[in-house]
Scaffold this motif. Structure first.
Motif, mmCIF file in Angstrom:
data_model
loop_
_atom_site.group_PDB
_atom_site.id
_atom_site.type_symbol
_atom_site.label_atom_id
_atom_site.label_comp_id
_atom_site.label_asym_id
_atom_site.label_seq_id
_atom_site.Cartn_x
_atom_site.Cartn_y
_atom_site.Cartn_z
ATOM 1 N N THR A 89 0.853 -1.180 0.000
ATOM 2 C CA THR A 89 0.000 0.000 0.000
ATOM 3 C C THR A 89 0.890 1.230 0.000
ATOM 4 O O THR A 89 1.709 1.397 0.915
ATOM 5 C CB THR A 89 -0.912 0.037 1.243
ATOM 6 O OG1 THR A 89 -1.730 -1.133 1.241
ATOM 7 C CG2 THR A 89 -1.796 1.270 1.244
ATOM 8 N N ALA A 90 0.745 2.069 -1.004
ATOM 9 C CA ALA A 90 1.490 3.330 -1.051
ATOM 10 C C ALA A 90 0.670 4.404 -0.364
ATOM 11 O O ALA A 90 -0.514 4.569 -0.658
ATOM 12 C CB ALA A 90 1.764 3.732 -2.497
ATOM 13 N N GLU A 91 1.288 5.112 0.538
ATOM 14 C CA GLU A 91 0.611 6.174 1.264
ATOM 15 C C GLU A 91 1.044 7.528 0.721
ATOM 16 O O GLU A 91 2.130 7.671 0.165
ATOM 17 C CB GLU A 91 0.941 6.089 2.749
ATOM 18 C CG GLU A 91 0.444 4.806 3.385
ATOM 19 C CD GLU A 91 0.686 4.776 4.885
ATOM 20 O OE1 GLU A 91 1.304 5.708 5.415
ATOM 21 O OE2 GLU A 91 0.241 3.807 5.509
ATOM 22 N N GLY A 92 0.183 8.514 0.887
ATOM 23 C CA GLY A 92 0.519 9.871 0.463
ATOM 24 C C GLY A 92 0.322 10.120 -1.011
ATOM 25 O O GLY A 92 0.927 11.029 -1.573
ATOM 26 N N GLU A 99 -1.256 11.701 -3.950
ATOM 27 C CA GLU A 99 -2.029 12.933 -4.037
ATOM 28 C C GLU A 99 -2.507 13.288 -5.437
ATOM 29 O O GLU A 99 -3.248 14.254 -5.602
ATOM 30 C CB GLU A 99 -1.219 14.085 -3.448
ATOM 31 C CG GLU A 99 -0.950 13.865 -1.971
ATOM 32 C CD GLU A 99 -0.299 15.052 -1.307
ATOM 33 O OE1 GLU A 99 -0.115 16.089 -1.966
ATOM 34 O OE2 GLU A 99 0.004 14.938 -0.113
ATOM 35 N N CYS A 138 2.298 -1.646 -7.610
ATOM 36 C CA CYS A 138 1.755 -1.385 -6.280
ATOM 37 C C CYS A 138 0.294 -1.842 -6.229
ATOM 38 O O CYS A 138 -0.476 -1.601 -7.164
ATOM 39 C CB CYS A 138 1.859 0.099 -5.971
ATOM 40 S SG CYS A 138 1.446 0.507 -4.289
ATOM 41 N N VAL A 146 -3.366 2.073 -2.987
ATOM 42 C CA VAL A 146 -2.896 3.427 -2.690
ATOM 43 C C VAL A 146 -3.861 4.081 -1.725
ATOM 44 O O VAL A 146 -5.029 3.704 -1.632
ATOM 45 C CB VAL A 146 -2.779 4.299 -3.963
ATOM 46 C CG1 VAL A 146 -1.732 3.746 -4.911
ATOM 47 C CG2 VAL A 146 -4.109 4.456 -4.665
ATOM 48 N N GLN A 147 -3.355 5.053 -0.995
ATOM 49 C CA GLN A 147 -4.205 5.855 -0.138
ATOM 50 C C GLN A 147 -3.595 7.240 -0.053
ATOM 51 O O GLN A 147 -2.399 7.401 -0.197
ATOM 52 C CB GLN A 147 -4.380 5.219 1.234
ATOM 53 C CG GLN A 147 -3.173 5.279 2.132
ATOM 54 C CD GLN A 147 -3.337 6.347 3.183
ATOM 55 O OE1 GLN A 147 -4.321 6.387 3.890
ATOM 56 N NE2 GLN A 147 -2.356 7.222 3.288
ATOM 57 N N GLY A 148 -4.443 8.217 0.090
ATOM 58 C CA GLY A 148 -3.973 9.590 0.197
ATOM 59 C C GLY A 148 -5.025 10.560 -0.307
ATOM 60 O O GLY A 148 -6.135 10.173 -0.689
#
Length: 85
Positions: free
Chosen positions: A26-29, A31, A44, A47-49
């Motif tokens: 999980t890739a964070e940030g 945007e 990946c 994702v979250q952000g």
């Protein structure tokens, strides 16, 4: 920061290592759509952000899950992700 050769190499190798170990990443940030596309191309899984949604209270999440998907607070981010497929 993505777009820098060393940062990109680290992300590629972390994603590859996770894949070798049968783990998800999980890739964070995340945007913006460009970063989502780059991360997807690197393999990946999630994702979250802010590119998906601003932080939400539990009640807002539940309202979105129980109601009209188009009205959900994260609808724009979800549409962007679906457009990547």
């Amino acid at each position: 920061r993505m777009g820098h050769p060393r940062a990109d190499a680290i992300v590629r190798h972390v994603v590859a290592l996770a894949g070798d170990l049968a783990l998800s990443v999980t890739a964070e940030g995340v945007e913006d759509l460009a970063l989502m596309q780059t991360l997807k191309a690197m393999g990946c899984d999630f994702v979250q952000g802010y590119g998906i949604s601003l932080p939400l209270r539990a009640e807002e999440v539940m309202a979105g899950l129980n109601g009209d998907d188009a009205a959900a607070p994260w609808a724009a981010g979800l549409a962007a992700i679906n457009a990547l497929d």
